[in-house]
Design an enzyme around this catalytic site. Structure first.
Site, short mmCIF file in Angstrom:
data_model
loop_
_atom_site.label_atom_id
_atom_site.label_comp_id
_atom_site.label_asym_id
_atom_site.label_seq_id
_atom_site.Cartn_x
_atom_site.Cartn_y
_atom_site.Cartn_z
N ASP A 88 0.74 -1.11 -0.16
CA ASP A 88 -0.12 -0.37 0.00
C ASP A 88 0.95 1.16 -0.17
O ASP A 88 1.93 1.12 0.37
CB ASP A 88 -0.72 -0.05 1.32
CG ASP A 88 -0.22 0.28 2.49
OD1 ASP A 88 0.76 -0.57 2.71
OD2 ASP A 88 -0.64 0.82 3.42
N GLU A 152 0.34 -0.86 5.91
CA GLU A 152 1.09 -0.22 6.75
C GLU A 152 0.93 1.34 6.83
O GLU A 152 1.24 1.74 8.02
CB GLU A 152 2.73 -0.37 5.95
CG GLU A 152 3.68 -0.44 6.92
CD GLU A 152 4.29 1.40 7.03
OE1 GLU A 152 5.11 1.49 7.87
OE2 GLU A 152 3.95 2.05 6.14
ZN LIG Z 1 6.97 2.21 3.97
#
Ligand SMILES: [Zn+2]
Length: 455
Positions: A88, A152
């Site tokens: 992501d 994340e």
């Molecule tokens: Zn990163």
């Protein structure tokens, strides 16, 4: 290893084309309109891992975005390396500040410009291509597992559940992460710590509706003014943080570590020039590297309220908002700090407003030992390809899952980051230098070799 070199040289352009394909997928985890892109990206990552020689690859759905897991088990008696990364990316806006489309990667001056080029697609993809190199040249000396998540950039809300319910699957001897930077290509370094994070959002409410600032101004509290005062009160004239108890648990870095840090080359003039600032501002008594590495900080990440459109509107707003985050150093706990932040902002609010403070996400600070086999293998690998011993440094950023991995799996992490601080992470015009991308692919197989030999 000549075999690796030949293989990589012969496939160099394809490696890059594949990365560019991944960069074209706008896998922005924070925005619900990209939900399908997230799935598309996870599927692409899975396919690439299989193409690169993984024995199996699986997409694990979570309550949020899926985790991609893959493995290449050569021999259970050999050491196992778990690679963590994330597919992501941060939102790309403000779009108008990009010189080219954030999801239309271009190569300019030897750099790949695209959202996610350095953070983290370009970096985790080096591991995929390093695995391919070793598999295709029959030289893989370890077992490799990949855990590439999709959340994340939004604080990994579902990774803890995934990790704790897949402990056997993720069993390994070391976790290798490329999601950090080096000091420079001439001064290779390894991050030995990342800071923790506490992130909250504030909502200050005055009157029950927006008011005419001529009719009511001066008689009713203005939430924007009060929010600004509250935020301004968080630092004193020396840029120390004034929130009660904020520094209570901080373990001061020793004189020895500070001396080592001072040895890392730092060109203050170039740093200022790069940022377009005349002066650097930070906590009194600490150098720039110390301020961003060994000291906790508090930053305002966003502030809004009232009228911000074109022209003028004389409004006395009902609400004002801010996003505030603190970076934490070892021994600080993000739960405790978040509590202190919330308590501080709600306690200093004057009677004319109400303050709502809510936790966004957080993560604990993390330090990695430099006497472990894995660290030594990483240092030796970098020395082999860069010709210089890497300097251990503390990074300023946060990777909230580090302490989670250690707690759940009982394994240590090694940060082998190949980015540069100038990569514009989370900013417009994010880039990743081609030379860093290829250098990473060249270096990682040596890590596996040395790590296997040291066992
Ligand atoms: Zn990163």
């Amino acid at each position: 290893m000549q075999g690796w070199k030949d293989y990589q040289a012969a496939n160099k352009d394809r490696f890059l084309d594949e990365l560019l394909e991944l960069l074209r997928i706008p896998s922005v985890s924070a925005r619900s309109e990209h939900k399908n892109d997230m799935i598309k990206c996870a599927e692409a990552v899975k396919q690439r891992l299989l193409d690169a020689g993984a024995g199996s690859a699986t997409i694990y759905p979570t309550e949020g975005h899926p985790v991609v897991y893959a493995e290449k088990i050569t021999d259970p008696s050999k050491p196992t390396v778990l690679v963590y990364g994330h597919y992501d990316v941060q939102p790309a806006d403000p779009l108008e500040l990009w010189h080219s489309g954030p999801f239309e990667p271009v190569i300019k001056d030897g750099k790949i410009f695209a959202r996610g080029s350095a953070d983290d697609k370009g970096q985790f993809y080096m591991h995929v291509k390093a695995m391919e190199t070793m598999v295709k040249t029959n030289t893989l000396p370890t077992n490799i597992k990949f855990c590439i998540e999709g959340e994340e950039e939004v604080g990994s809300p579902n990774l803890a559940k995934f990790v704790s319910s897949h402990k056997d699957l993720l069993k390994a001897d070391v976790i290798l992460i490329s999601d950090t930077s080096m000091l420079s290509m001439d001064t290779p370094s390894i991050d030995i710590g990342v800071r923790g994070l506490s992130y909250i959002q504030l909502e200050v409410t005055g009157a029950n509706r927006d008011l005419h600032s001529g009719v009511y101004g001066g008689a009713v509290a203005n939430p924007i003014t009060i929010l600004a005062q509250m935020i301004a009160s968080c630092h004193d004239e020396n840029n120390h943080i004034t929130i009660p108890g904020f520094y209570d648990d901080v373990v001061e870095a020793g004189a020895e570590e500070r001396k080592l840090m001072a040895k890392a080359p730092f060109d203050e003039a170039a740093y200022k020039k790069d940022l377009g600032v005349k002066e650097l501002v930070g906590e009194k008594g600490y150098t720039t590297n110390e301020r961003t590495g060994i000291r906790p900080t508090l930053e305002l990440n966003g502030i809004w309220g009232g009228y911000t459109g074109e022209g003028a509107k004389t409004v006395l707003p009902s609400k004002a908002f801010a996003k505030v985050s603190a970076r934490l150093v070892p021994n600080q706990s993000h739960h405790k700090i978040t509590e202190k932040l919330i308590k501080y902002f709600t306690s200093i609010a004057p009677a004319g407003v109400t303050v709502k403070a809510e936790e966004h996400h957080g993560g604990e600070p993390y330090m990695t030992p430099i006497d472990s086999k894995a660290y030594k293998a990483a240092a030796q690998a970098i020395k082999t390809t860069f010709g210089k011993e890497p300097i251990p440094v503390r990074g300023g950023g946060s990777i909230p899952i580090c302490s989670l991995f250690e707690k759940e799996l009982g394994i240590k992490i090694v940060f082998m980051g190949f980015g540069l601080d100038s990569d514009n992470l989370h900013s417009p015009n994010e880039k990743y230098d081609l030379v860093n991308f290829y250098k990473g692919i060249e270096t990682i197989p040596y890590f596996h070799q040395y790590f296997a030999e040291m066992k």
